[in-house]
Design an enzyme around this catalytic site. Structure first.
Site: not given
Ligand SMILES: [Zn+2]
Length: 270
Positions: A2-3
């Protein structure tokens, strides 16, 4: 992994349901989930506190309590999910918060790299992270200043959370393709014109990815078993061998900064 857009999506999905909830207890099945606290110490800090707000800084999820903050980092496969029942058949649940009214906020994490911790203030976190790319502070001039002073390659620079907070492998490849910059180009070697294009690509792509609720390649998911919809909008990431949407040259995969990196060898010449 996840960014920024994926973490923002998790935060927005939880905002309307956990804000105002009171924490009754915390259970930890995989002790290393708690970064630097014993379960007892952690519980002492958070018990009987109300979650006043939930927001994001870089790739961290922050739960503001009456006093202090819970920090959650999803790392590779972490998921923070609110539920009225604890899924007892799920072997990947590492920890959960028991909330008042028999509700739970549980942390599922297949790969076990995710971390939860507590801080009385956010000063330390703030000082180790660079500017938020979607804040007013992040201007083309600021990006130009960051790049002008360094011979470091642009991709590892963008991945460095102390330089800019929130970008990871997927969005780095996407923004560099949009700006037609080679990921190995030294920061100081990028022209003023390209820096302006890169700045605009960072802001536009992150904003659009949030609208599409992030990218699911394999693991990312959030509230209600939903997944991100930005995957179909990716121009280079994961598209090795497919034509560049701009010039039809086949996209190639390189290793830059020990990370799989997708580029168009025609558009992104050194
Ligand atoms: Zn191309």
């Amino acid at each position: 992994m996840p960014e920024l857009p994926e973490v923002e999506t998790v935060v927005r999905s939880l905002q309307p349901i956990v804000t105002g909830c009171r924490i009754q207890d915390f259970t930890c099945l995989w002790p290393r989930t708690l970064d630097d606290f014993s379960t007892t110490d952690f519980i002492n800090h958070i018990k009987a506190q109300t979650i006043r707000a939930i927001h994001r800084r870089g790739k961290y999820i922050l739960l503001d309590l009456d006093s202090g903050h819970i920090l959650v980092h999803l790392r590779m496969t972490g998921k923070l999910i609110f539920s009225a029942v604890l899924p007892s058949q799920n072997p990947h649940i590492r920890a959960w918060f028991t909330l008042e009214g028999e509700q739970y906020l549980y942390f599922e994490d297949t790969r076990k790299f995710g971390r939860i911790t507590f801080r009385s203030s956010l000063g330390e976190l703030d000082s180790k992270l660079g500017p938020e790319p979607l804040s007013d502070k992040f201007t083309p001039e600021l990006l130009a200043d960051i790049l002008a002073g360094t011979s470091r390659q642009i991709k590892p620079l963008l991945l460095d959370q102390s330089v800019i907070a929130g970008l990871g492998n997927i969005y780095c490849d996407e923004v560099l393709w949009h700006a037609a910059i080679n990921p190995r180009a030294p920061g100081a070697g990028i022209s003023v014109r390209k820096v302006a294009v890169l700045h605009s690509a960072i802001v536009t792509i992150l904003t659009e990815a949030i609208e599409f609720q992030g990218t699911t390649i394999r693991d990312f998911g959030f509230q209600g078993e939903r997944t991100g919809n930005y995957s179909s909008r990716l121009q280079v990431f994961g598209r090795t061998g497919q034509p560049c949407p701009r010039c039809n040259t086949a996209i190639v995969k390189l290793t830059v900064a020990q990370r799989g990196t997708h580029i168009c060898p025609h558009c992104q010449k050194m």
